[in-house]
Structures are given as C-alpha cells and as structure tokens.
Design a protein around this motif. Structure first.
Motif, short mmCIF file in Angstrom:
data_model
loop_
_atom_site.label_atom_id
_atom_site.label_comp_id
_atom_site.label_asym_id
_atom_site.label_seq_id
_atom_site.Cartn_x
_atom_site.Cartn_y
_atom_site.Cartn_z
N THR A 1 -43.54 18.82 12.36
CA THR A 1 -44.30 18.00 13.31
C THR A 1 -45.56 18.75 13.76
O THR A 1 -45.44 19.86 14.29
CB THR A 1 -43.42 17.68 14.53
N SER B 1 -38.15 9.81 15.21
CA SER B 1 -37.86 9.93 13.78
C SER B 1 -38.04 11.35 13.25
O SER B 1 -37.64 11.64 12.14
CB SER B 1 -38.70 8.93 12.98
N ASN B 2 -38.62 12.26 14.05
CA ASN B 2 -38.83 13.62 13.51
C ASN B 2 -37.68 14.57 13.78
O ASN B 2 -37.51 15.54 13.05
CB ASN B 2 -40.15 14.20 14.00
N TYR B 3 -36.92 14.35 14.83
CA TYR B 3 -35.74 15.19 15.08
C TYR B 3 -34.60 14.27 15.54
O TYR B 3 -34.86 13.26 16.20
CB TYR B 3 -35.97 16.17 16.23
N ILE C 1 -46.36 10.77 13.88
CA ILE C 1 -45.79 12.02 13.35
C ILE C 1 -45.29 11.87 11.91
O ILE C 1 -45.66 12.66 11.05
CB ILE C 1 -44.68 12.54 14.30
N PRO C 2 -44.46 10.85 11.61
CA PRO C 2 -43.97 10.77 10.22
C PRO C 2 -45.07 10.51 9.20
O PRO C 2 -44.96 10.94 8.05
CB PRO C 2 -42.96 9.62 10.25
N GLN D 1 -46.45 13.91 8.60
CA GLN D 1 -45.47 14.69 7.81
C GLN D 1 -45.52 14.31 6.34
O GLN D 1 -45.50 15.16 5.45
CB GLN D 1 -44.05 14.45 8.35
N PHE E 1 -36.53 2.31 18.10
CA PHE E 1 -36.70 3.73 18.40
C PHE E 1 -36.03 4.09 19.73
O PHE E 1 -35.45 5.15 19.87
CB PHE E 1 -38.19 4.11 18.46
N ARG F 1 -45.93 4.71 14.99
CA ARG F 1 -45.66 6.15 14.86
C ARG F 1 -46.83 6.90 14.23
O ARG F 1 -47.55 6.34 13.40
CB ARG F 1 -44.42 6.36 13.99
#
Lengths: 558, 101
Positions: free
Chosen positions: A344, B86-88, A426-427, A430, B80, A424
């Motif tokens: 992240t 979704s990252n952790y 972050i993903p 990534q 969500f 979103r």
C-alpha cells in the motif's frame, strides 16, 4: 530542528487535557455527536468507514528519530501495527479507539507532536520541500519560515472558522518539490540583489475545480511574511464564499474577484496591519533559525560507496534511482521508498518506522522527512555510509529502487478507508505497480508520476500527475477517469481528461496500453512520458487508450 | 406514484470502537451484516431509524442502507463496510477468518 519551549509544552498539555475531557463528556452522553464533531475534528479525529482515524501533523514533513519512534509506538500500541503517510506530509492511523485517542495525543506531546488543525476550516499543517536544508539547488532552508507560520497559525483567533480549509506550502528552491502552485498560499524563497524574500503565489488548489496558483507578489521582504500572510487570510476570510462549500476555497475567491482586486485588497489590509508587527516575530524567527542550523557534516573518504557501486548491481540500481544531490560534499539525500510493488503506497509498519529512526540516528544526523509523494527521506547521509544503510533497508523491505518511477504512485486511502471516497485507490495502485514490476519495464519507462484519487477532492493529486486516475461511482459501479499531462512542479499544469472512464478491471490494461504507446512514440529513452505528451498532444495517447474507436470517432472496422 | 420501498438494513458506527454495526431483529447492535434485520416495511424502517437516532451514547451516524431481499449489500460501499478494506484483512474479514480457523 525546532524544540518546543515551555510555552509550547504548556499549551499542548492544556489542549490535550481539554480534549480528554471532551471525549469523556461525549462518552458519558453530556455531548451529542453534533456538538462533539467540531471538537474532535479540531484535534485531527475523523470517523471513517470502518473506524476512527487520527491524523497527526508532521510540520513541514520534518521528524527526528525520537518522533519517528513515537509514531511506531502509536502504530504498535493503539493501531494495527502500521501508519499511513499522506500527501500532506502527515501520518494517519486507521484503527484507533475513541477512548485511546487522548492517550495517543499525550504520548505525541512527549516528543513535541500534535494533531491540532489537521482538520477543520483552519490553516492546516504547513508543508515544505522534503529536501529542505539538504538540496543542492535551494536559496535557503524554508523550514524556519514554515515553523514561524506554524506558530502564527496555531490557534490564531481570527482564523479558526475560515470559509474552508487553508493550506500553505513553502519551498526554498526553483525546482518545486512542494507543489506550491496547488496550494492556497505557495511561498518560494527567492534572492533579489543579495536579499532573501518570498515569491507569493495564491489561489492554487486541486479538488473539484483545479486551479494553478497566481503570483500575488514577486518579491516580499522576509520581515513582511507574517503580516502579508495575515492580510491574505484576512481578505479571504471576508470575501470567501460561505454559501457554497464547493466554492469556498480561496482559489474560487481569486477566480471570481480577479487577482488584481485580491492584490489591491491584500495590499490595503497589509498596510493597515503591518505596524502591529513590531519585530517580535523577527526575534522569534532568529531563535527558530538557530535551531535549524545545518548539521556538522563529516569529511571522510567515499571509497566504500564506490566499491559497493562497482561491485553490487542491486546497490547501484538503488543508488541511481533513490539518491539526490546534496549541498554538502560527500553527502547524498536518500529517498526510502515505502512503495514496494504490491504494497500500500505510504504505509509503513511500526518495525519499519523503528528501523528508519535507527538509521537516522546512526547515519543521518537524526533527521527524517516525509515527502508529499508518501516516501521517507533521510536528508543527510554521507556516501561512505550508504552501502551499510542499504543493507539495513533491504532487511526491512525498504530498499525498493523505484523513486520517481511508475510504481512510485501517490494514492489516497480511497474507499478502503475514507468516508468521502467514491471508489478505491489502493488496489489500483497495487495492481499497476505489480504489473509493471512483472514486465520489468519500469526503469526503461523512466520518470513517470501516476497519482490516484478515490474521489473528486483529489487528495491523491490526480490533476497534477503525468497520468492521473480519478475513481468515481458511476451508477453504483467503480469507474476510473484518466487525465494526462498534469505536472506538480514549477511548470505546473492540470492534466487533460482523456475520455470516458474505465471499469475497475479495465483500468490496469488501459494504463498498460498507454505506456506501450509511449514507449513506441518517444523519440529517445531520455524523452520522459510528460515530454512526449507535450510534444505530441493527447491524440496518439487517446488512440491507445480507446483502440476500438478511431480518431474520427467511428468504430474501428478491425 | 412514489417508488416502492426496497429492503434495508439499519446501520451506524459504534461510538467507542468506531466500527460498523447493524441493528438486529432483537433490537441490539451486531457487527455481522448476516445478523442484521432486513427491513421490508417502510413505516417499520422509519420507526427503527428514529429510535436508533436516539441512541447517541452507543452509535454514530445512523442510516438505512439498501440490501437485497437476502440481506446482501446493493452498493459496493456497503460491501466494504460489511467486510473491511481490500488491502489488509484488518476489518470485519479478520474476525470472520478467526471464526473459520
């Protein structure tokens, strides 16, 4: 760096005690949420999607090792073992409990840190060039002025209820690493016939209506800094719109009134209030400046650096990518990437923070910085120490060689955390980083700024990314708009929207097509993406993004 | 003609923990969407909302969120909130995993 005096310490202790009592009154039901919300926001406490969030100010992005250790302590004790460094050089904790927050603030107070004015319609944390005091290209260290502004703006009675939030950025160099043209006030230290003063830029900002700041004064004498800034904020406080939240920032005030009108009014107000500044601020500034004296730079052989550079290709790649020229002979500025591909952007674990604090103590004259690009900087490291430093970074997953490259992505927390987000971020970051790492293309692609925001408010600076990605909610589905040609530096520009948005599973392939087109179109490996874009314009990149539609807008027969 | 009422769950954030909670059929707050009461009657839903808004020492930001007849979120934001980031696996998915283990 600045050390709190007795006044600062007493002020902070009292303020934290006030907030502790406010939290107690909220929990025992004496305060409603409507009453409590403005109080918690003044102390950096948000209620986000899954939990409370505490935003801690890192003034002008400067930390010492004890402060970084304290940030690690908060992450380990009160959060889930990590913190998130933001585009405003702050740190955010995503999982604190309401009862713990007063303790977190008390802990921060022991190392001279706080969360005051990290939210609300006030003057926010003053940001600065993350290479300040170390960069080879600066006129002077901007941080003493940033600290003076911090002291002036903290709890300033006139500016606690502005029409909207207000952000000031300061740089000492012509090369703009602090995005001063996208701030409410941007200050650049400049030299004019041997005297140092400020170029004052006003009315920049991103968000819903992006604007590049306009020059209000080309040269402001140093001693006029506070009264002039006070005049600007005072005029904004009077003229700024309170009827419409989306038109309340100073960029709109400047746009609607015109820079000439704003300048006239600011100069009139400045003339009125200037006599009240009798020089106390200059005495204060002199004290502050003394605390920002450059460290005692060592003089030693660079042989260990040269040996490692010649022998170790991994070290060489890191050194070529993550180091910047330092003003002192033998020294380098180290950018520690906290953008390891697939991780992240901006997150560091407590263990990584402690490791970086230890490196600052051992090799870095006890200084660290947080960049608006969400990385950590060790501003003063002798080149002889770099091989040992690099080995420690590797051991902690901090040796990624990607500063300024495609995987060094700015991304806001987006809908994974933020209550305001529409999609979103972050993903997406990534997946882009992971994809180009798999392709082993990022060093070949060269300098490229991808910036991702999960809503129109643009915390992820998408408007000024070479490639900007904006996540939106289109009829209940995540949708990503691409802008191209943005620039956050001294040649600031707002990116141009490329066309219709892409679905969540289409955005990474779209970026891949865009990059493939750039690699094909560039006239040499030295031509950066942004340069190729400026030379060729939107059309060829648009064609790559939307292959099914030709330039005439008709469906491609193929 | 007014639009037909679609199924809802009553949701908020917990005052002390800050995490997402849902109103259950027994009138208590639960952390798992599967245990939330699916409200299919508009009047009933409005009464529940007003009552929940009074519980200022327990929850913050009460609202009705759209769900399917089976109680699944209709909007990805609610997905969500019900599962976590979704990252952790730091949100509700962490406790779900703990239960599975």
């Amino acid at each position: 760096m600045y050390q709190y005096n007795d006044f600062d310490t007493a002020f902070l202790t009292e303020r934290n005690a006030q907030f502790r009592a406010q939290v107690e009154r909220r929990i025992n039901g004496s305060l409603t949420e409507d009453e409590f919300k403005p109080l918690r926001l003044m102390n950096g406490v948000y209620l986000q999607l899954h939990a409370y969030m505490l935003r801690v100010a890192i003034p002008y992005g400067t930390l010492n090792s004890a402060q970084m250790d304290m940030l690690a302590h908060l992450a380990a004790k009160y959060d889930k073992g990590y913190g998130h460094f933001t585009t405003r050089q702050n740190i955010q904790y995503n999982w604190p409990k309401l009862r713990d927050i007063p303790d977190m603030l008390d802990d921060l107070g022991t190392v001279g840190m706080h969360a005051i004015q990290t939210s609300g319609n006030t003057i926010r944390n003053v940001t600065a060039d993350h290479f300040a005091g170390a960069a080879a290209d600066e006129v002077a260290d901007p941080r003493p002025y940033a600290e003076l502004l911090r002291q002036w703006s903290t709890d300033h009675p006139e500016f606690q209820f502005l029409p909207r939030k207000f952000k000031i950025a300061v740089t000492g160099a012509e090369a703009d690493r602090a995005v001063i043209r996208a701030h409410d006030i941007g200050l650049q230290l400049v030299e004019q016939v041997g005297e140092i003063g400020f170029r004052v830029i006003v009315g920049g900002g991103l968000g819903r209506t992006p604007m590049i700041g306009k020059v209000l004064r080309n040269f402001l004498p140093m001693a006029d800094l506070l009264p002039y800034c006070e005049a600007i904020v005072s005029i904004y406080n009077r003229l700024g719109r309170r009827d419409n939240k989306y038109k309340a920032r100073i960029k709109i005030t400047v746009h609607e009134n015109g820079i000439e009108t704003i300048r006239d009014q600011v100069e009139t107000r400045f003339a009125q209030i200037r006599p009240a500044f009798t020089g106390v601020d200059q005495t204060l500034l002199a004290d502050i400046k003394a605390q920002f004296a450059a460290p005692d730079f060592a003089k030693k052989s660079e042989a260990p650096f040269t040996a490692a550079y010649d022998a170790d290709p991994v070290f060489r790649s890191w050194a070529d990518t993550n180091l910047t020229a330092h003003k002192a002979p033998g020294y380098a500025i180290v950018s520690i990437s906290i953008k390891k591909q697939g991780d992240t952007p901006g997150d560091a674990t407590a263990e990584q923070m402690r490791a970086m604090a230890e490196l600052a103590r051992t090799y870095g004259h006890d200084e660290l910085r947080i960049s608006h690009e969400q990385n950590v900087i060790l501003p003063h490291v002798h080149r002889a120490d770099l091989p040992a430093l690099h080995a420690t970074l590797k051991a902690h997953g901090l040796a990624t060689s990607n500063i300024g490259l495609i995987s060094d992505i700015i991304a806001c927390p987006g809908m994974d955390y933020c209550a305001l987000a529409t999609a979103r971020s972050i993903p997406v970051a990534q997946q882009i980083a992971t994809r180009f790492d798999e392709l082993k293309l990022e060093h070949d692609i060269g300098e490229l700024k991808i910036k991702i925001s999960g809503c129109i408010n643009a915390c992820g600076h998408h408007h000024v990314g070479h490639i900007g990605i904006l996540g939106l909610d289109r009829a209940g589905v995540e949708n990503y708009q691409i802008t191209l040609g943005g620039d956050h530096t001294e040649t600031a520009a707002v990116g141009e929207r490329a066309g219709p948005g892409f679905a969540y599973d289409e955005i990474v392939p779209a970026i891949e097509r865009l990059i493939a087109a750039y690699l094909h179109l560039r006239n040499s490996p030295d031509e950066r993406f942004i340069d190729a874009y400026r030379r060729l314009g939107l059309a060829p990149f648009k064609a790559a993004l939307y292959p099914a539609v030709n330039a005439g807008g008709k469906a491609d027969a193929a | 003609m007014t639009r037909a009422f679609t199924p809802k769950v009553l949701t908020a954030n917990h005052l002390l923990e800050g995490d997402v909670v849902y109103l259950s059929a027994s009138g208590g707050w639960v952390r798992d969407l599967a245990q939330a009461e699916v409200l299919t009657n508009e009047v009933d839903a409005q009464i529940r909302l007003i009552e929940a808004e009074q519980q200022v020492d327990t929850v913050v930001g009460v609202y009705l969120a759209d769900v399917t007849a089976e109680g699944q979120p209709k909007h990805f934001r609610e997905d969500f909130r019900a599962t976590g980031p979704s990252n952790y696996a730091h949100g509700k998915q962490a406790s779900t995993q703990a239960e599975l283990n």
